[in-house]
Design a protein around this motif. Structure first.
Motif, PDB file in Angstrom:
ATOM      1  N   TRP A 150     -24.403 -32.658   4.452  1.00 16.76           N
ATOM      2  CA  TRP A 150     -24.404 -34.208   4.718  1.00 16.76           C
ATOM      3  C   TRP A 150     -25.121 -35.022   3.562  1.00 16.76           C
ATOM      4  CZ3 TRP A 150     -29.260 -37.141   5.636  1.00 16.76           C
ATOM      5  CH2 TRP A 150     -30.347 -36.044   5.444  1.00 16.76           C
ATOM      6  N   ILE A 151     -25.885 -34.407   2.877  1.00 17.44           N
ATOM      7  CA  ILE A 151     -26.601 -35.102   1.538  1.00 17.44           C
ATOM      8  C   ILE A 151     -25.823 -35.001   0.203  1.00 17.44           C
ATOM      9  CG2 ILE A 151     -28.283 -33.440   0.856  1.00 17.44           C
ATOM     10  CD1 ILE A 151     -28.766 -37.120   1.838  1.00 17.44           C
ATOM     11  N   SER A 152     -25.243 -33.622   0.277  1.00 17.81           N
ATOM     12  CA  SER A 152     -24.548 -33.575  -1.082  1.00 17.81           C
ATOM     13  C   SER A 152     -23.134 -34.069  -1.064  1.00 17.81           C
ATOM     14  CB  SER A 152     -24.384 -32.148  -1.581  1.00 17.81           C
ATOM     15  OG  SER A 152     -23.801 -31.327  -0.371  1.00 17.81           O
ATOM     16  N   VAL A 175     -27.698 -46.243   4.612  1.00 13.59           N
ATOM     17  CA  VAL A 175     -28.533 -44.869   4.203  1.00 13.59           C
ATOM     18  C   VAL A 175     -29.508 -44.555   5.380  1.00 13.59           C
ATOM     19  CG1 VAL A 175     -30.095 -43.292   2.813  1.00 13.59           C
ATOM     20  CG2 VAL A 175     -28.445 -45.438   1.687  1.00 13.59           C
ATOM     21  N   ARG A 176     -30.257 -45.623   5.944  1.00 16.99           N
ATOM     22  CA  ARG A 176     -31.072 -45.240   7.016  1.00 16.99           C
ATOM     23  C   ARG A 176     -30.174 -44.846   8.140  1.00 16.99           C
ATOM     24  NH1 ARG A 176     -35.345 -50.094   6.647  1.00 16.99           N
ATOM     25  NH2 ARG A 176     -36.691 -49.250   5.049  1.00 16.99           N
ATOM     26  N   ALA A 177     -29.139 -45.424   8.375  1.00 13.68           N
ATOM     27  CA  ALA A 177     -27.967 -45.044   9.580  1.00 13.68           C
ATOM     28  C   ALA A 177     -27.737 -43.411   9.309  1.00 13.68           C
ATOM     29  CB  ALA A 177     -26.984 -45.975   9.581  1.00 13.68           C
ATOM     30  N   VAL A 178     -27.520 -43.152   8.026  1.00 11.99           N
ATOM     31  CA  VAL A 178     -26.926 -41.827   7.817  1.00 11.99           C
ATOM     32  C   VAL A 178     -28.489 -40.834   8.132  1.00 11.99           C
ATOM     33  CG1 VAL A 178     -26.573 -40.018   6.130  1.00 11.99           C
ATOM     34  CG2 VAL A 178     -25.416 -42.374   5.873  1.00 11.99           C
ATOM     35  N   PHE A 190     -37.682 -38.300   4.655  1.00 16.42           N
ATOM     36  CA  PHE A 190     -36.897 -39.272   6.071  1.00 16.42           C
ATOM     37  C   PHE A 190     -37.242 -40.579   5.501  1.00 16.42           C
ATOM     38  CE2 PHE A 190     -36.535 -41.180  10.039  1.00 16.42           C
ATOM     39  CZ  PHE A 190     -35.343 -40.962  10.219  1.00 16.42           C
ATOM     40  N   PHE A 191     -38.740 -40.721   5.474  1.00 13.83           N
ATOM     41  CA  PHE A 191     -39.049 -42.191   5.467  1.00 13.83           C
ATOM     42  C   PHE A 191     -38.857 -42.857   3.885  1.00 13.83           C
ATOM     43  CE2 PHE A 191     -41.284 -40.885   9.259  1.00 13.83           C
ATOM     44  CZ  PHE A 191     -40.563 -42.165  10.374  1.00 13.83           C
ATOM     45  N   VAL A 192     -38.952 -41.869   2.843  1.00 16.91           N
ATOM     46  CA  VAL A 192     -39.123 -42.557   1.623  1.00 16.91           C
ATOM     47  C   VAL A 192     -37.636 -42.551   0.923  1.00 16.91           C
ATOM     48  CG1 VAL A 192     -40.374 -42.147  -0.737  1.00 16.91           C
ATOM     49  CG2 VAL A 192     -41.547 -41.916   1.285  1.00 16.91           C
ATOM     50  N   VAL A 193     -37.037 -41.357   1.051  1.00 19.02           N
ATOM     51  CA  VAL A 193     -35.589 -41.217   0.266  1.00 19.02           C
ATOM     52  C   VAL A 193     -34.823 -42.486   0.479  1.00 19.02           C
ATOM     53  CG1 VAL A 193     -33.947 -39.707  -0.074  1.00 19.02           C
ATOM     54  CG2 VAL A 193     -36.093 -38.725  -0.165  1.00 19.02           C
ATOM     55  N   PRO A 194     -34.707 -42.719   1.514  1.00 18.30           N
ATOM     56  CA  PRO A 194     -33.564 -43.811   1.862  1.00 18.30           C
ATOM     57  C   PRO A 194     -33.610 -45.074   0.942  1.00 18.30           C
ATOM     58  CG  PRO A 194     -34.103 -43.054   4.002  1.00 18.30           C
ATOM     59  CD  PRO A 194     -35.228 -42.320   3.033  1.00 18.30           C
ATOM     60  N   SER A 195     -34.946 -45.596   0.724  1.00 16.03           N
ATOM     61  CA  SER A 195     -34.867 -46.596  -0.241  1.00 16.03           C
ATOM     62  C   SER A 195     -34.444 -46.407  -1.637  1.00 16.03           C
ATOM     63  CB  SER A 195     -36.241 -47.380  -0.114  1.00 16.03           C
ATOM     64  OG  SER A 195     -37.093 -46.203  -0.508  1.00 16.03           O
ATOM     65  N   ARG A 196     -34.648 -45.034  -1.955  1.00 15.89           N
ATOM     66  CA  ARG A 196     -34.257 -44.706  -3.449  1.00 15.89           C
ATOM     67  C   ARG A 196     -33.188 -44.511  -3.396  1.00 15.89           C
ATOM     68  NH1 ARG A 196     -38.847 -42.746  -6.230  1.00 15.89           N
ATOM     69  NH2 ARG A 196     -37.661 -41.534  -7.612  1.00 15.89           N
ATOM     70  N   MET A 197     -32.454 -43.873  -2.499  1.00 19.34           N
ATOM     71  CA  MET A 197     -30.988 -43.661  -2.486  1.00 19.34           C
ATOM     72  C   MET A 197     -30.158 -45.008  -2.514  1.00 19.34           C
ATOM     73  SD  MET A 197     -30.427 -40.246  -0.182  1.00 19.34           S
ATOM     74  CE  MET A 197     -28.508 -39.772  -1.038  1.00 19.34           C
ATOM     75  N   ALA A 198     -30.583 -46.055  -1.713  1.00 19.90           N
ATOM     76  CA  ALA A 198     -29.847 -47.059  -1.790  1.00 19.90           C
ATOM     77  C   ALA A 198     -29.839 -47.954  -3.092  1.00 19.90           C
ATOM     78  CB  ALA A 198     -30.711 -48.127  -0.492  1.00 19.90           C
ATOM     79  N   ARG A 199     -30.739 -47.614  -3.918  1.00 19.97           N
ATOM     80  CA  ARG A 199     -30.879 -48.440  -5.250  1.00 19.97           C
ATOM     81  C   ARG A 199     -30.060 -47.579  -6.314  1.00 19.97           C
ATOM     82  NH1 ARG A 199     -36.361 -48.784  -3.924  1.00 19.97           N
ATOM     83  NH2 ARG A 199     -36.916 -47.021  -5.316  1.00 19.97           N
ATOM     84  N   GLY A 223     -38.010 -29.538   9.682  1.00 12.81           N
ATOM     85  CA  GLY A 223     -38.685 -30.102   8.700  1.00 12.81           C
ATOM     86  C   GLY A 223     -37.682 -29.584   7.398  1.00 12.81           C
ATOM     87  N   VAL A 224     -37.174 -28.651   7.447  1.00 10.51           N
ATOM     88  CA  VAL A 224     -36.258 -28.362   6.365  1.00 10.51           C
ATOM     89  C   VAL A 224     -34.714 -28.802   6.363  1.00 10.51           C
ATOM     90  CG1 VAL A 224     -37.195 -25.811   6.109  1.00 10.51           C
ATOM     91  CG2 VAL A 224     -35.176 -26.145   7.512  1.00 10.51           C
ATOM     92  N   THR A 225     -34.297 -29.596   7.748  1.00 12.95           N
ATOM     93  CA  THR A 225     -33.471 -30.411   7.648  1.00 12.95           C
ATOM     94  C   THR A 225     -33.400 -31.574   6.704  1.00 12.95           C
ATOM     95  OG1 THR A 225     -33.125 -29.762  10.089  1.00 12.95           O
ATOM     96  CG2 THR A 225     -31.953 -31.804   9.359  1.00 12.95           C
ATOM     97  N   PHE A 226     -34.840 -31.881   6.538  1.00 12.77           N
ATOM     98  CA  PHE A 226     -34.897 -33.054   5.706  1.00 12.77           C
ATOM     99  C   PHE A 226     -35.497 -32.946   4.617  1.00 12.77           C
ATOM    100  CE2 PHE A 226     -34.538 -34.943   9.780  1.00 12.77           C
ATOM    101  CZ  PHE A 226     -33.447 -35.681   9.803  1.00 12.77           C
ATOM    102  N   CYS A 227     -35.456 -31.580   4.147  1.00 14.55           N
ATOM    103  CA  CYS A 227     -35.863 -31.321   2.731  1.00 14.55           C
ATOM    104  C   CYS A 227     -34.781 -31.323   1.735  1.00 14.55           C
ATOM    105  CB  CYS A 227     -36.507 -29.868   2.676  1.00 14.55           C
ATOM    106  SG  CYS A 227     -38.196 -30.008   3.498  1.00 14.55           S
TER     107      CYS A 227
END
Length: 468
Positions: free
Chosen positions: A319-321, A342-345, A451-460, A392-396
């Motif tokens: 899902w992330i690769s 990205v947050r919707a994903v 979950f909370f920090v990565v979306p903003s980084r991926m959106a840029r 936890g590992v789901t979002f690692c």
């Protein structure tokens, strides 16, 4: 099939050029499995060191109980995957048949690198003190699924043939895992006489080489492979467009539409996802425990199998690769801005994980609770810690985006696969609830941070990610 050995100076030169690519960015950049393969090669080296130390004072049977030689088997599998990815990129390219000597040179280089990798892993395992012919036999047996993967169906083959080939490959891999975790297969494979292993080793290496050398014939049609003037390939005969009207697909459910954020293909339905999650781990454990391959009672076999089956509930999808479908979905405008998309994903993944993870954990815990048996309080604590760790590992998987602005595809793939194997070798059944509790909380904290920090980084960063 072309000969494995080049017949002239030109073919030798072509093969040397193909071999040189394995040490360049061409091989490394487009290979998402490379980091995972390196991790398991290092683990195989640690296993060989553990065996070397243990064999100084113990028998091989006792030493194998403390050293996980399956690391070497997994390393062999991932190395073959890396070679397959590179070969498919080189041989499967549409312009490849038009370049004189390229197909044969790449096939020869891939076959040679495959043999060298197998010999190197066998020698690494033999460093522990085991005979080389036995370690080569064990490595080649665990490379059998790779033969099916190398033996790609012809380009014009039907979907049924391709599906059968895939099922056979997956079945062989699961069968080898079953033999490893439920029986004394590693001990048996590493103690065979040379009269048996040496001829078998040569035969298996020959089959693997043949599968690789015939790869160009299956990735390209005969029309494209036909020689003409030595510089260009003949124009393939294209079939006329299909005139039979196609039946329009049925409307997708809301659940499927949401899950399309996670994969480009049409996703599974809610009912299928629910049933697979509820019954698949339990059925796998019960079927394996029912086979007369382990020691002791049925309950003891279940208890022995369960730690190795945690990978069934921890292994994540791509899902992330796999994010090449993101730009198209974003362009529809249904998800708002890039950050909202990205947050919707991430939200879609969370919705699916919070439904499937409890069901998979329950399905895995029921057999070991009933047949070991476990006390209800102990089973509840084991299941709770395993569930927390799994969520936890789901979002690692997006963890590399916390470290790098645009990490490579290989690092992301390694981050996707590694947590599942960590849970397979490090879970409450092995460590105990007192030790595993903090581990599960650490996974949960890391997953929450992502979950909370990565979306903003991926959106840029730029989409899509063709050369990661």
């Amino acid at each position: 099939m072309r000969s494995f050995l080049p017949s002239g100076a030109l073919e030798r030169s072509d093969m040397i050029r193909a071999l040189r690519l394995y040490g360049t960015r061409v091989f490394l950049i487009g290979n998402p499995m490379i980091f995972t393969a390196v991790i398991f090669i290092l683990l195989a080296g640690l296993t060989a060191h553990e065996l070397h130390t243990a064999l100084l004072t113990q028998s091989l049977e006792k030493a194998l109980k403390h050293a996980n030689v399956f690391n070497a088997a997994i390393a062999a599998t991932f190395v073959q995957n890396c070679l397959q990815t590179h070969s498919a990129n080189q041989i499967g390219a549409s312009q490849a048949p038009a370049i004189p000597g390229l197909l044969q040179a790449e096939a020869r280089a891939a076959a040679l690198m495959s043999m060298l990798a197998i010999l190197a892993l066998s020698a690494l395992l033999a460093w522990s003190g085991l005979p080389l012919h036995d370690t080569l036999f064990y490595t080649l047996l665990n490379t059998v699924p790779a033969v099916i993967q190398w033996y790609a169906p012809p380009q014009q083959a039907s979907r049924r043939v391709r599906s059968i080939t895939t099922v056979i490959g997956v079945g062989l891999l699961l069968g080898l895992m079953l033999l490893t975790f439920a029986t004394d297969f590693p001990l048996w494979a590493l103690t065979r006489p040379a009269m048996l292993t040496i001829p078998t080793d040569l035969a298996m290496m020959g089959v693997l080489t043949a599968a690789i050398m015939t790869l160009p014939n299956r990735l390209h049609s005969p029309a494209m492979m036909a020689p003409t003037d030595g510089f260009t390939a003949s124009t393939p005969d294209f079939a006329l467009p299909e005139t039979t009207p196609r039946v329009a697909p049925r409307d997708l459910s809301f659940y499927q539409l949401r899950q399309m954020l996670l994969a480009p293909a049409v996703p599974t339905t809610l009912r299928t996802d629910f049933l697979i999650s509820l019954f698949m781990p339990a059925c796998a454990v019960l079927i394996m425990g029912s086979l007369p391959l382990g020691h002791g009672s049925f309950g003891n076999r279940i208890a022995h199998l369960t730690p190795g089956m945690t990978i069934l509930i921890a292994l994540q999808d791509a899902w992330i690769s796999n994010r090449k479908h993101w730009p198209l979905l974003l362009a529809t405008g249904r998800f708002g801005s890039r950050l909202d998309f990205v947050r919707a994903v991430f939200t879609a993944k969370a919705n699916r994980a919070f439904m499937t993870a409890p069901l998979r954990t329950l399905s895995l815990m029921l057999p070991v609770t009933l047949f070991k048996p476990l006390a209800p309080s102990h089973a509840l604590l084991d299941g709770a810690e395993l569930l927390v760790a799994t969520l936890g590992v789901t979002f690692c998987c997006p963890l590399p985006f916390l470290i790098s602005r645009q990490p490579s595809q290989g690092i992301i793939t390694a981050a996707t696969v590694a947590p599942a194997f960590v849970l397979q070798f490090c879970n409450p059944f092995i460590l105990g609830t007192r030790i595993f509790g903090p581990v599960a909380l650490a996974f949960a904290a890391l997953g929450t941070l992502c979950f909370f920090v990565v979306p903003s980084r991926m959106a840029r960063i730029d989409w899509p990610y063709e050369t990661e």
